[in-house]
Design a protein around this motif. Structure first.
Motif, short mmCIF file in Angstrom:
data_model
loop_
_atom_site.label_atom_id
_atom_site.label_comp_id
_atom_site.label_asym_id
_atom_site.label_seq_id
_atom_site.Cartn_x
_atom_site.Cartn_y
_atom_site.Cartn_z
N ARG A 114 -33.31 -22.21 -8.04
CA ARG A 114 -32.22 -21.23 -8.12
C ARG A 114 -31.89 -20.69 -6.73
O ARG A 114 -30.73 -20.53 -6.37
CB ARG A 114 -32.61 -20.09 -9.06
CG ARG A 114 -31.58 -18.99 -9.14
CD ARG A 114 -31.84 -18.08 -10.35
NE ARG A 114 -31.02 -16.89 -10.36
CZ ARG A 114 -29.73 -16.85 -10.67
NH1 ARG A 114 -29.10 -17.97 -10.98
NH2 ARG A 114 -29.05 -15.72 -10.68
N VAL A 168 -32.99 -16.18 -13.78
CA VAL A 168 -31.96 -16.72 -14.68
C VAL A 168 -31.84 -15.85 -15.92
O VAL A 168 -30.73 -15.54 -16.38
CB VAL A 168 -32.27 -18.18 -15.07
CG1 VAL A 168 -31.33 -18.67 -16.14
CG2 VAL A 168 -32.20 -19.08 -13.84
N SER A 169 -32.97 -15.41 -16.48
CA SER A 169 -32.94 -14.60 -17.70
C SER A 169 -32.19 -13.28 -17.49
O SER A 169 -31.33 -12.91 -18.29
CB SER A 169 -34.36 -14.30 -18.17
OG SER A 169 -35.02 -15.49 -18.50
N CYS A 170 -32.50 -12.59 -16.43
CA CYS A 170 -31.86 -11.29 -16.16
C CYS A 170 -30.41 -11.45 -15.74
O CYS A 170 -29.57 -10.61 -16.05
CB CYS A 170 -32.64 -10.50 -15.12
SG CYS A 170 -34.26 -9.95 -15.69
N ALA A 171 -30.10 -12.52 -15.04
CA ALA A 171 -28.73 -12.75 -14.58
C ALA A 171 -27.80 -13.12 -15.73
O ALA A 171 -26.60 -12.86 -15.67
CB ALA A 171 -28.69 -13.84 -13.53
N SER A 172 -28.36 -13.68 -16.80
CA SER A 172 -27.52 -14.11 -17.91
C SER A 172 -27.27 -13.01 -18.94
O SER A 172 -26.52 -13.21 -19.87
CB SER A 172 -28.14 -15.33 -18.60
OG SER A 172 -29.39 -14.98 -19.16
N VAL A 173 -27.90 -11.87 -18.75
CA VAL A 173 -27.71 -10.77 -19.70
C VAL A 173 -26.40 -10.07 -19.49
O VAL A 173 -25.81 -9.94 -18.52
CB VAL A 173 -28.87 -9.74 -19.58
CG1 VAL A 173 -28.60 -8.53 -20.41
CG2 VAL A 173 -30.16 -10.40 -19.97
#
Length: 112
Positions: A96, A107-112
């Protein structure tokens, strides 16, 4: 992330910042005020010039935004926070970071 990886990321960030600086210098003329030239073809050529100016300004805004993100990444390197998500604290994967040197979230936090 080890010291060698951090040094590589820092070098990539600094190189990208230099590229952005060079691109901005080359684009300065495109952003200048569009002169009204009565000898030119006419209204369409002026409209083209205004459109080109608007695109150049938008590109400069994108370069400025990217540069701010990269400068923030350099600060995170200095503070020992680079490569860790600013929301959850988990490690941001190297893949990333290679795609986006300024990534500050996993990725998890950015996709929220």
């Amino acid at each position: 992330m080890n010291e060698s990886e951090l040094e590589q990321f820092e070098a990539q960030i600094r190189a990208r910042l230099e590229e952005l600086k060079e691109q901005s210098a080359l684009a300065n003329e495109s952003q200048s005020i569009v002169e009204l030239d009565q000898q030119a073809v006419g209204r369409l050529s002026r409209m083209d010039a205004l459109q080109n100016q608007a695109m150049a300004k938008a590109q400069q805004a994108n370069r400025d935004l990217e540069a701010r993100g990269l400068l923030a990444a350099l600060i995170r390197i200095k503070d020992g926070e680079f490569g860790h998500c600013e929301d959850c604290g988990d490690e941001i994967r190297a893949g990333r970071l290679n795609l986006n040197l300024a990534a500050s979230k996993c990725v998890s936090c950015a996709s929220v």
